[in-house]
Design a protein around this motif. Structure first.
Motif, PDB file in Angstrom:
ATOM      1  N   LEU A 216     -38.592  33.981  58.411  1.00  0.00           N
ATOM      2  CA  LEU A 216     -38.879  35.420  58.493  1.00  0.00           C
ATOM      3  C   LEU A 216     -37.689  36.174  59.078  1.00  0.00           C
ATOM      4  CD1 LEU A 216     -42.600  35.332  59.725  1.00  0.00           C
ATOM      5  CD2 LEU A 216     -41.798  36.161  57.498  1.00  0.00           C
ATOM      6  N   ASP A 217     -37.067  35.578  60.082  1.00  0.00           N
ATOM      7  CA  ASP A 217     -35.909  36.201  60.715  1.00  0.00           C
ATOM      8  C   ASP A 217     -34.732  36.311  59.748  1.00  0.00           C
ATOM      9  OD1 ASP A 217     -34.757  37.263  63.210  1.00  0.00           O
ATOM     10  OD2 ASP A 217     -33.421  35.533  63.094  1.00  0.00           O
ATOM     11  N   ALA A 218     -34.616  35.334  58.836  1.00  0.00           N
ATOM     12  CA  ALA A 218     -33.509  35.308  57.871  1.00  0.00           C
ATOM     13  C   ALA A 218     -33.804  36.140  56.620  1.00  0.00           C
ATOM     14  CB  ALA A 218     -33.210  33.871  57.472  1.00  0.00           C
TER      15      ALA A 218
ATOM     16  N   ASP B 154     -30.896  26.693  61.255  1.00  0.00           N
ATOM     17  CA  ASP B 154     -29.563  27.092  60.788  1.00  0.00           C
ATOM     18  C   ASP B 154     -29.447  26.933  59.272  1.00  0.00           C
ATOM     19  OD1 ASP B 154     -28.665  27.754  63.320  1.00  0.00           O
ATOM     20  OD2 ASP B 154     -27.916  25.734  63.727  1.00  0.00           O
ATOM     21  N   ARG B 155     -30.017  25.836  58.758  1.00  0.00           N
ATOM     22  CA  ARG B 155     -29.950  25.617  57.311  1.00  0.00           C
ATOM     23  C   ARG B 155     -30.842  26.618  56.571  1.00  0.00           C
ATOM     24  NH1 ARG B 155     -30.552  19.974  57.036  1.00  0.00           N
ATOM     25  NH2 ARG B 155     -28.401  19.935  57.753  1.00  0.00           N
ATOM     26  N   ILE B 156     -31.978  26.930  57.156  1.00  0.00           N
ATOM     27  CA  ILE B 156     -32.855  27.942  56.555  1.00  0.00           C
ATOM     28  C   ILE B 156     -32.097  29.265  56.425  1.00  0.00           C
ATOM     29  CG2 ILE B 156     -34.886  29.391  57.037  1.00  0.00           C
ATOM     30  CD1 ILE B 156     -36.203  26.822  58.224  1.00  0.00           C
ATOM     31  N   LYS B 157     -31.356  29.619  57.472  1.00  0.00           N
ATOM     32  CA  LYS B 157     -30.562  30.855  57.451  1.00  0.00           C
ATOM     33  C   LYS B 157     -29.454  30.778  56.404  1.00  0.00           C
ATOM     34  CE  LYS B 157     -28.023  33.947  60.568  1.00  0.00           C
ATOM     35  NZ  LYS B 157     -27.565  34.154  61.968  1.00  0.00           N
ATOM     36  N   ASP B 158     -28.749  29.640  56.358  1.00  0.00           N
ATOM     37  CA  ASP B 158     -27.672  29.460  55.374  1.00  0.00           C
ATOM     38  C   ASP B 158     -28.199  29.567  53.941  1.00  0.00           C
ATOM     39  OD1 ASP B 158     -25.584  29.188  57.112  1.00  0.00           O
ATOM     40  OD2 ASP B 158     -25.519  27.001  57.048  1.00  0.00           O
TER      41      ASP B 158
END
Length: 289
Positions: A41-43, A251-255
């Motif tokens: 959700l943040d990403a 971090d991977r979710i964001k990437d």
């Protein structure tokens, strides 16, 4: 539908579905699910994909109910997909779908899919399979008419399964979700979906992670100054195909969400598509009658 700037695709129901969603396969336990959903959700993710067989519908629903307010969102801002388990194919389909609705406890499900064309415990060549699929579809149509399932579709169907469904359905499927990546371009299936106005959606875009180490993918990634995963996801969405990368790593979710701020050249797209060999990393439904 959503305040997110994530691009979306228009379904044949008239609803927009985000091109990027978080796959939750193998995400188990309330803490892991909560952390992943929070990071997603943040990403900027606004779509989440679950299934009966993932055994995490309750945890996904709980995480969203707790986190939407934190991120300034409402239920209407997110797109939730779940799927009917193969054990519920046929006469148990209505109960199976209602169980998913109860587990998620989000009022309704945006997209509900028949997960597999076969029936658990039944041989792939059993000629009861087509009747069970038809019975499942009729149950989903009924729940769609009631507004409990906003869109209905299928997963892992072959061109033959799709053509059979289109002959008998009252409501056409909104989505076909299948394995799709440069080594499995699914040209015939995509053509069938285009013909019927069905959204073609990808899972296993990274080939269970193995494709991120393919020399061609790595070279394109290096030249693009992107990760191999971003390149593989971009290859799909650049064709208008929605993707569902799964990860429990924030971090991977964001990437994985950073796929809309660059474009692959036609040459790179062609190089990746040329890897097509019909290779499946996941299950094969071609033998299911």
């Amino acid at each position: 539908m959503s305040s997110s700037t994530t691009p979306s695709v228009l379904l044949n129901t008239g609803v927009q579905m985000p091109l990027l969603g978080l796959g939750t396969y193998k995400l188990t336990g309330p803490e892991d699910v909560y952390r992943a959903v929070d990071a997603a959700l943040d990403a900027g993710y606004r779509a989440f994909d679950s299934a009966t067989v993932y055994r995490n519908e309750a945890d996904v629903g709980r995480a969203l109910r707790e986190l939407l307010h934190k991120h300034g969102l409402t239920r209407e801002d997110v797109f939730i997909t779940s799927k009917l388990g193969p054990k519920d194919q046929g006469e148990r389909a209505m109960d199976g779908a209602l169980h998913s609705l109860s587990q998620l406890d989000l009022g309704y499900i945006d997209l509900y899919l028949i997960h597999w064309p076969g029936t658990q415990g039944m041989d792939v060549t059993d000629h009861r399979n087509p009747g069970n699929r038809a019975q499942s579809w009729a149950a989903l149509e009924e729940l769609h008419a009631q507004g409990k399932l906003k869109a209905i579709g299928v997963s892992n169907y072959t061109p033959a399964h799709m053509k059979d469904l289109m002959k008998s359905c009252k409501i056409p499927p909104a989505v076909l979700q299948v394995e799709f990546h440069p080594q499995l371009c699914q040209t015939e299936l995509k053509s069938v979906c285009d013909e019927y106005g069905v959204c073609f959606q990808s899972y296993s875009s990274l080939g269970k992670g193995e494709l991120t180490a393919h020399p061609v993918v790595m070279e394109v990634a290096k030249n693009s100054k992107r990760t191999p995963a971003q390149v593989l996801l971009r290859w799909a969405v650049q064709q208008g195909v929605p993707v569902l990368p799964k990860s429990s790593n924030p971090d991977r979710i964001k990437d994985n969400a950073r796929i809309f701020d660059f474009t692959l050249s036609d040459t790179d797209m062609d190089r990746l598509s040329a890897l097509d060999s019909g290779h499946k990393y996941c299950w094969d439904a071609s033998q299911v009658v």
